[in-house]
Design an enzyme around this catalytic site. Structure first.
Site, short mmCIF file in Angstrom:
data_model
loop_
_atom_site.label_atom_id
_atom_site.label_comp_id
_atom_site.label_asym_id
_atom_site.label_seq_id
_atom_site.Cartn_x
_atom_site.Cartn_y
_atom_site.Cartn_z
N PHE A 99 -50.92 52.77 86.75
CA PHE A 99 -51.55 52.96 85.93
C PHE A 99 -50.33 53.35 84.59
O PHE A 99 -49.99 52.96 83.77
CB PHE A 99 -52.92 52.88 84.81
CG PHE A 99 -52.90 51.51 83.05
CD1 PHE A 99 -52.36 50.60 83.73
CD2 PHE A 99 -53.14 52.66 82.97
CE1 PHE A 99 -52.26 49.48 81.50
CE2 PHE A 99 -53.34 51.52 81.23
CZ PHE A 99 -52.83 50.58 81.13
N LYS A 275 -66.70 47.49 81.66
CA LYS A 275 -66.42 46.51 83.07
C LYS A 275 -66.28 46.42 83.88
O LYS A 275 -66.31 45.92 85.25
CB LYS A 275 -65.51 45.74 81.89
CG LYS A 275 -64.07 46.36 81.28
CD LYS A 275 -63.21 46.70 83.38
CE LYS A 275 -62.22 47.40 82.83
NZ LYS A 275 -61.60 47.66 83.81
N1 LIG Z 1 -54.62 50.42 87.29
C1 LIG Z 1 -55.26 49.78 86.32
O1 LIG Z 1 -54.73 48.20 86.63
C2 LIG Z 1 -55.13 50.00 85.43
C3 LIG Z 1 -56.03 51.73 85.44
N2 LIG Z 1 -56.64 52.32 83.93
C4 LIG Z 1 -57.51 53.15 83.76
O2 LIG Z 1 -56.12 54.46 83.98
C5 LIG Z 1 -56.76 55.85 85.08
C6 LIG Z 1 -55.73 55.75 85.76
O3 LIG Z 1 -55.73 55.14 86.99
P1 LIG Z 1 -54.62 54.25 88.17
O4 LIG Z 1 -53.31 55.09 87.58
O5 LIG Z 1 -55.07 53.00 88.24
O6 LIG Z 1 -55.67 55.48 88.91
P2 LIG Z 1 -54.52 55.75 90.66
O7 LIG Z 1 -55.85 55.67 91.53
O8 LIG Z 1 -53.59 54.93 91.09
O9 LIG Z 1 -53.94 57.19 90.13
C7 LIG Z 1 -54.85 58.03 89.92
C8 LIG Z 1 -53.35 59.12 89.73
O10 LIG Z 1 -53.77 60.66 89.03
C9 LIG Z 1 -53.41 61.63 89.63
N3 LIG Z 1 -54.38 62.61 89.77
C10 LIG Z 1 -55.04 62.35 90.07
N4 LIG Z 1 -56.28 63.53 90.22
C11 LIG Z 1 -55.11 64.34 88.81
C12 LIG Z 1 -55.13 65.76 88.05
N5 LIG Z 1 -56.02 66.41 88.48
N6 LIG Z 1 -53.81 65.54 87.87
C13 LIG Z 1 -53.48 65.09 88.09
N7 LIG Z 1 -53.10 64.08 88.19
C14 LIG Z 1 -54.10 63.69 88.87
C15 LIG Z 1 -53.50 61.22 90.93
O11 LIG Z 1 -52.40 61.85 91.84
C16 LIG Z 1 -52.46 59.65 91.50
O12 LIG Z 1 -51.29 59.77 90.86
C17 LIG Z 1 -58.02 55.36 85.46
O13 LIG Z 1 -58.94 55.26 84.22
C18 LIG Z 1 -58.71 53.88 85.15
O14 LIG Z 1 -59.20 53.17 84.82
C19 LIG Z 1 -56.58 51.25 82.80
C20 LIG Z 1 -56.10 50.23 82.73
C21 LIG Z 1 -55.34 49.86 83.97
O1 LIG Z 2 -58.52 48.67 83.51
C1 LIG Z 2 -58.16 47.38 84.23
C2 LIG Z 2 -57.21 46.32 84.24
O2 LIG Z 2 -58.23 45.55 83.16
C3 LIG Z 2 -58.04 47.95 86.34
O3 LIG Z 2 -58.91 48.02 86.87
P1 LIG Z 2 -59.91 48.18 87.99
O4 LIG Z 2 -59.75 49.84 87.79
O5 LIG Z 2 -60.68 47.86 88.68
O6 LIG Z 2 -58.58 48.03 89.14
#
Ligand SMILES: NC(=O)C1=CN([C@@H]2O[C@H](COP(=O)(O)OP(=O)(O)OC[C@H]3O[C@@H](n4cnc5c(N)ncnc54)[C@H](O)[C@@H]3O)[C@@H](O)[C@H]2O)C=CC1
Ligand SMILES: O=C(CO)COP(=O)(O)O
EC number: 1.1.1.94
Length: 440
Positions: A99, A275
């Site tokens: 994200f 959600k």
């Molecule tokens: N991927 C998506 O479609 C969406 C994600 N989100 C939210 O965004 C947040 C992040 O999710 P994603 O990017 O999808 O996760 P991801 O699993 O793709 O990546 C997580 C990232 O955070 C980094 N990370 C973990 N611990 C860390 C720390 N202590 N310090 C710095 N970096 C650290 C990891 O190295 C990795 O790069 C979550 O809360 C998720 O719910 C929100 C909307 C959409």
């Molecule tokens: O929040 C999200 C889309 O709006 C991403 O959902 P997931 O973390 O379940 O992939």
């Protein structure tokens, strides 16, 4: 071997395994008109004036006069396009997962000065060299204007807004780490979850760790991969600061991405966090090949639970009818792109929780959120049958089908309790019948 080195090696290995083909998407298809309005720097300069005057302006609220700002925005917007562009909004995105990468790329494409901070040095080098996030978004070339940074201080200092996109488990630590470098920047949380054990939402953590700092939360149906594919999407920025809402809208708005505004921070944030619970339940239901009626029932009863919990937490129930509520619930409950949905699906197919998390290899906030909300709802007496059922299946090892049957057989309830409160529906009638009173 040092932890850092080990970390680097693990990430390198993961990246090598990832797909390396880069797509050749068009990077600049917004209309000229839109670009000139939203990237003119007008809002950037206003924002700069009002927030970077800075920490001082924050202390002295009278320094920000919303009416004056509104008027200046209107005046400037009507000026000939291309004039008055003092500088771009300067944005930092913390967290190099899917994200953070997708949103920082969107901002760079919009002409913002956008920097993605990633904690791993080698990953930064790889991103600079390949312009592809091989681990989290393989196959998508990132905009050539997007900058990558490993040093946290360099990433956040002199920025207008810092977007935080790390998992909820790392949110507090990340804020603590940036605290020494703050001098008037605003913070926007992109994280959708709750802190383990404390039940804090990200806005709570911001207020605890960075008191007095201007902040907002952004949430909506935003599957990262679809954003990279230029699928039209929308999100919500919630903040008490009108200025910050405008700034985020101007920074991220494009022909592919629309940002709506709200001042219900808790409601927007809870929509995004809750959600995830129901995406897991929907993924699990899908593994049993349930029909559309069942999915519709699950989705709408999930919405009832979310708004019930929201009200108990001080949110406006109507917020759950917006993009961050029903919008995100629909997107994550219907797509295998959702990691939470995939976790539920794997559990339904018989994998253990540990095996499912390992196989996913990415963040699925819902697993922790189920535990947090289950506990909190029990404590406060909030009726959350789907959450409790899911908790029983995942953490108490109960059979999913039996739990689902119990759910179906639980008493008569009002459909929308904000229209007909539950206590005015069956409970009154039941009491009358039990007392043997004649029906009126
Ligand atoms: N991927 C998506 O479609 C969406 C994600 N989100 C939210 O965004 C947040 C992040 O999710 P994603 O990017 O999808 O996760 P991801 O699993 O793709 O990546 C997580 C990232 O955070 C980094 N990370 C973990 N611990 C860390 C720390 N202590 N310090 C710095 N970096 C650290 C990891 O190295 C990795 O790069 C979550 O809360 C998720 O719910 C929100 C909307 C959409
Ligand atoms: O929040 C999200 C889309 O709006 C991403 O959902 P997931 O973390 O379940 O992939």
């Amino acid at each position: 071997m040092s932890a850092d080195k080990k970390n680097n090696e693990v990430e390198d290995k993961e990246m090598d395994q990832a797909q390396t083909a880069a797509n050749t998407e068009a990077t600049d298809t917004e209309s000229g008109e839109e670009k000139s309005v939203f990237n003119s720097g007008i809002l950037a300069s206003l924002f700069d004036k009002a927030t970077k005057v800075g920490a001082k302006a924050k202390r002295d609220q009278s320094a920000i006069n919303p009416e004056e700002i509104e008027k200046t925005v209107r005046d400037n917007m009507s000026k000939p396009k291309g004039s008055n562009a003092p500088h771009q909004l300067r944005l930092a995105f913390l967290g190099g997962g899917s994200f953070g990468t997708a949103m920082s790329n969107l901002a760079a494409r919009n002409g913002c000065d956008s920097t993605l901070w990633v904690r791993n040095k080698r990953t930064v080098k790889s991103l600079q060299k390949n312009r592809v996030n091989k681990k989290y978004l393989p196959g998508y070339t990132l905009d050539e204007r997007l900058k990558f940074e490993h040093d946290l201080k360099t990433a956040v200092q002199d920025k207008d807004i810092i977007f935080v996109a790390v998992p909820s488990s790392a949110f507090r630590e990340t804020l603590k780490n940036i605290r020494p470098y703050l001098s008037g920047q605003s913070i926007v949380s992109l994280t959708k979850g709750m802190e383990k054990d404390t039940f804090s939402l990200m806005s709570d953590i911001i207020e605890q760790e960075l008191p007095g700092v201007n902040f907002g939360v952004m949430s909506g149906p935003n599957l990262a991969v679809e954003i990279m594919q230029n699928m039209p999407s929308a999100s919500v920025i919630a903040s008490d600061s009108e200025l910050l809402r405008h700034a985020v809208q101007s920074a991220l708005h494009s022909a592919f991405f629309r940002i709506f505004a709200s001042d219900d921070i808790k409601g927007v944030e809870l929509g995004g966090a809750l959600k995830n619970i129901y995406a897991i339940s929907m993924g699990m239901a899908a593994s049993y090949n349930v029909g559309e009626n069942t999915k519709a029932m699950l989705l709408t009863r999930a919405l009832a639970e979310m708004s019930r919990f929201g009200v108990a937490s001080g949110a406006n129930p109507l917020t759950f009818l917006g993009l961050s509520g029903v919008g995100d619930l629909y997107a994550t409950c219907s797509s295998e792109l959702s990691r939470n949905y995939r976790i539920g699906n794997m559990l339904g197919k018989g994998l253990s929780l540990e095996a499912a998390i390992k196989k996913l290899g990415q963040t699925a906030e819902g697993v922790n959120t189920i535990q947090q909300v289950h506990e909190k709802a029990m404590k406060l007496g909030i009726y959350m049958p789907i959450t409790h059922a899911l908790h029983a299946v995942i953490f108490d090892d109960q059979a999913a089908l039996g739990v689902a049957l119990n759910l179906m057989e639980s008493g008569f309830r009002s459909d929308v309790e904000f229209v007909m409160p539950h206590e005015y529906s069956n409970e009154a009638l039941n009491a009358q019948m039990t007392a043997g009173m004649p029906d009126q």
